[in-house]
Design an enzyme around this catalytic site. Sequence first.
Site, PDB file in Angstrom:
ATOM      1  CD  GLU A 261     -11.752  11.027  -5.187  1.00  0.00           C
ATOM      2  OE1 GLU A 261     -11.440  11.558  -4.460  1.00  0.00           O
ATOM      3  OE2 GLU A 261     -12.714  11.580  -5.570  1.00  0.00           O
ATOM      4  CB  CYS A 295      -8.146   8.721   1.969  1.00  0.00           C
ATOM      5  SG  CYS A 295      -9.937   8.631   1.624  1.00  0.00           S
TER       6      CYS A 295
HETATM    7  P1  NAD Z   1      -0.967   3.134  -4.179  1.00  0.00           P
HETATM    8  O1  NAD Z   1      -0.865   4.384  -4.628  1.00  0.00           O
HETATM    9  O2  NAD Z   1       0.190   2.223  -3.698  1.00  0.00           O
HETATM   10  O3  NAD Z   1      -1.726   1.857  -5.210  1.00  0.00           O
HETATM   11  C1  NAD Z   1      -3.056   2.351  -5.464  1.00  0.00           C
HETATM   12  C2  NAD Z   1      -3.386   1.543  -6.829  1.00  0.00           C
HETATM   13  O4  NAD Z   1      -2.598   2.183  -7.906  1.00  0.00           O
HETATM   14  C3  NAD Z   1      -3.024   0.242  -6.873  1.00  0.00           C
HETATM   15  O5  NAD Z   1      -3.908  -0.514  -7.367  1.00  0.00           O
HETATM   16  C4  NAD Z   1      -1.705   0.225  -7.577  1.00  0.00           C
HETATM   17  O6  NAD Z   1      -1.427  -1.161  -8.106  1.00  0.00           O
HETATM   18  C5  NAD Z   1      -1.844   1.255  -8.509  1.00  0.00           C
HETATM   19  N1  NAD Z   1      -0.866   1.785  -9.167  1.00  0.00           N
HETATM   20  C6  NAD Z   1       0.560   2.087  -8.759  1.00  0.00           C
HETATM   21  N2  NAD Z   1       1.090   2.658  -9.725  1.00  0.00           N
HETATM   22  C7  NAD Z   1       0.511   2.514 -10.690  1.00  0.00           C
HETATM   23  C8  NAD Z   1       0.776   2.749 -12.245  1.00  0.00           C
HETATM   24  N3  NAD Z   1       2.052   3.207 -12.448  1.00  0.00           N
HETATM   25  N4  NAD Z   1       0.007   2.542 -13.154  1.00  0.00           N
HETATM   26  C9  NAD Z   1      -1.224   1.973 -12.624  1.00  0.00           C
HETATM   27  N5  NAD Z   1      -1.590   1.710 -11.622  1.00  0.00           N
HETATM   28  C10 NAD Z   1      -0.721   2.140 -10.659  1.00  0.00           C
HETATM   29  O7  NAD Z   1      -1.911   3.354  -2.892  1.00  0.00           O
HETATM   30  P2  NAD Z   1      -2.225   2.357  -1.553  1.00  0.00           P
HETATM   31  O8  NAD Z   1      -1.146   2.235  -0.586  1.00  0.00           O
HETATM   32  O9  NAD Z   1      -3.075   1.047  -2.093  1.00  0.00           O
HETATM   33  O10 NAD Z   1      -3.490   3.353  -1.035  1.00  0.00           O
HETATM   34  C11 NAD Z   1      -3.213   4.160  -0.079  1.00  0.00           C
HETATM   35  C12 NAD Z   1      -3.243   5.350  -0.581  1.00  0.00           C
HETATM   36  O11 NAD Z   1      -4.782   5.895  -0.859  1.00  0.00           O
HETATM   37  C13 NAD Z   1      -3.243   6.735   0.501  1.00  0.00           C
HETATM   38  O12 NAD Z   1      -2.514   7.849   0.156  1.00  0.00           O
HETATM   39  C14 NAD Z   1      -4.580   6.923   0.644  1.00  0.00           C
HETATM   40  O13 NAD Z   1      -4.876   8.398   1.241  1.00  0.00           O
HETATM   41  C15 NAD Z   1      -5.221   6.986  -0.556  1.00  0.00           C
HETATM   42  N6  NAD Z   1      -6.533   6.976  -0.776  1.00  0.00           N
HETATM   43  C16 NAD Z   1      -7.435   7.915  -1.138  1.00  0.00           C
HETATM   44  C17 NAD Z   1      -8.645   7.874  -1.424  1.00  0.00           C
HETATM   45  C18 NAD Z   1      -9.556   9.256  -1.834  1.00  0.00           C
HETATM   46  O14 NAD Z   1     -10.527   8.878  -2.108  1.00  0.00           O
HETATM   47  N7  NAD Z   1      -8.844  10.384  -1.837  1.00  0.00           N
HETATM   48  C19 NAD Z   1      -9.266   6.784  -0.883  1.00  0.00           C
HETATM   49  C20 NAD Z   1      -8.524   5.829  -0.351  1.00  0.00           C
HETATM   50  C21 NAD Z   1      -7.298   5.820  -0.318  1.00  0.00           C
END
Ligand code: NAD
Length: 508
Positions: A261, A295
């Site tokens: 997502e 998002c």
């Molecule tokens: P992010 O990608 O920086 O982090 C998301 C999560 O991934 C965090 O828990 C982070 O620690 C983890 N993570 C990062 N690298 C990783 C790895 N290599 N291995 C395991 N875990 C890892 O995102 P963010 O800044 O927290 O959130 C914002 C983003 O999320 C935006 O792009 C938004 O659109 C998206 N989002 C999408 C949805 C959806 O349902 N499509 C919902 C909410 C947010």
Amino acid sequence: MKDFLDVLGIKAENSGVFAGEWIENPSGGTLVSVSPVDGKEIARVKMAGPEDYEKVAQSASKAFAKWRMTPAPKRGEVVREIANALREYKEPLGKLVSYEMGKIVAEGEGEVQEMIDIADFAVGLSRQLYGKTMHSERPAHRMYEQWHPLGTVGIITSFNFPVAVWAWNAMLAVVAGDTMVWKPSSKTPLCAIAVHNIVNPIMEKHGFGGVMNLFVGRGGKIGETFIADKRVPLISATGSFRMGRRVGEVVGRRLGRTLLELGGNNGIVVTKDANLDLVVRAVLFGAVGTAGQRCTTTRRLFLHEDVFDEVVDRLKKAYAQVLIGDALDRKTVMGPLADKAAVEMMMAALEKVSEQGGEVVCGGKRLEGSGYESGCYVEPTIVVAPHDLPLMQQETFAPILYVVKYKDLQDAISWHNSVDQGLSSAIFTNDMISAETFLSHRGSDCGIANVNLGTSGAEIGGAFGGEKDTGGGREAGSDAWKAYMRRQTCTLNWSTELPLAQGITFGD
Ligand code: NAD
């Protein structure tokens, strides 16, 4: 110390690792959670080291052996108790979401309501995990499919929905008979700890303390151990495209399953006959709500040339009324961004607007002075843009709305579809042909397509997710539960013959 922290069991220093029980002194270092609302330290969290993660993974695997033997409707009963506990803690948990992440308190409570809604949905679902039966081509044979629990589900969540995203996954996984490991965002660890403080007593009371597990840790470090772990057959990850691609690669290499997502870049198309009162309200909520950090935030607005000036004018007036400030104050309409880095990213994007041929017509500044000391506050911004403004290709996680003028609906739809992301979309129109065109196979290419309502604020009853770089995953309602189970096709011969499929004779 704020009252709601006490109520939720948040201390000055907390363990961020739950492996059937809280691990007292995890070895992964200490994280300081700072509120973007006032820039103050809220509390500290001790993160997981490799041996702590191992305990978490083992706890989930061990609990699975027992949990999967519990009938699904009984698992649903446990979820019912969770839903009730969430009702009880809705206000304090909503406030913590607001204080740690920065969204206004009404949205924080709304997020907890989403948890309650998906839990209620899951209770009903626990009696509806249906499989199909098929007619066999062979006499006296019965064919059917059934759905079994999958194992341990890994849940990686983003900062912007620090509790609801876990619930969308966890409530379905629990009734599916799975156990789980949650890795929350390092920006919102306290929300995750508070959720565990609410659900743990219920799980423990039923003897299922190891079903829901948690570890706080850096994505790029301990997160890598997690996604590479073969004991976790499904990783459901919510966050940026960059993170999703990495998770997809690592999990794909071990032929595990992912549910991704990822980011959106959502657009609204407005035709000349649209109800503009609805447009202004929907765009305001979609573009300014959660300070542009959903998002599903509305980032692009395609306006027919006949209504362009009027809509931009009305939006500018509406933006001027937006009260920006303390997210916990119920009068506030827009809180801060998540941190100072998010403000820098917004400002860096805005600096490129004019050189790319766009114009900032409203907002665009960071806010300073009394009430804005955390350095995380900005003005919501409107940019008038040509349809091919390069900046519009990316998701800048901030309240920037790009507005584009169009003449022909087909152009608007093709511009709308010209980005890499494919999450949510909408058209505002009173013309049936325009509405149906937008919803048709040559219309919006997104996972969500709405008519006369905005891009954000989805209900849990539908399957939620998007196409293209948004990752293709579906969560929450409809048949999204199938991602958390494994399908088994069974054929049963109740005759005394052994007829072969396709009528093959073999060695007769
Ligand atoms: P992010 O990608 O920086 O982090 C998301 C999560 O991934 C965090 O828990 C982070 O620690 C983890 N993570 C990062 N690298 C990783 C790895 N290599 N291995 C395991 N875990 C890892 O995102 P963010 O800044 O927290 O959130 C914002 C983003 O999320 C935006 O792009 C938004 O659109 C998206 N989002 C999408 C949805 C959806 O349902 N499509 C919902 C909410 C947010």
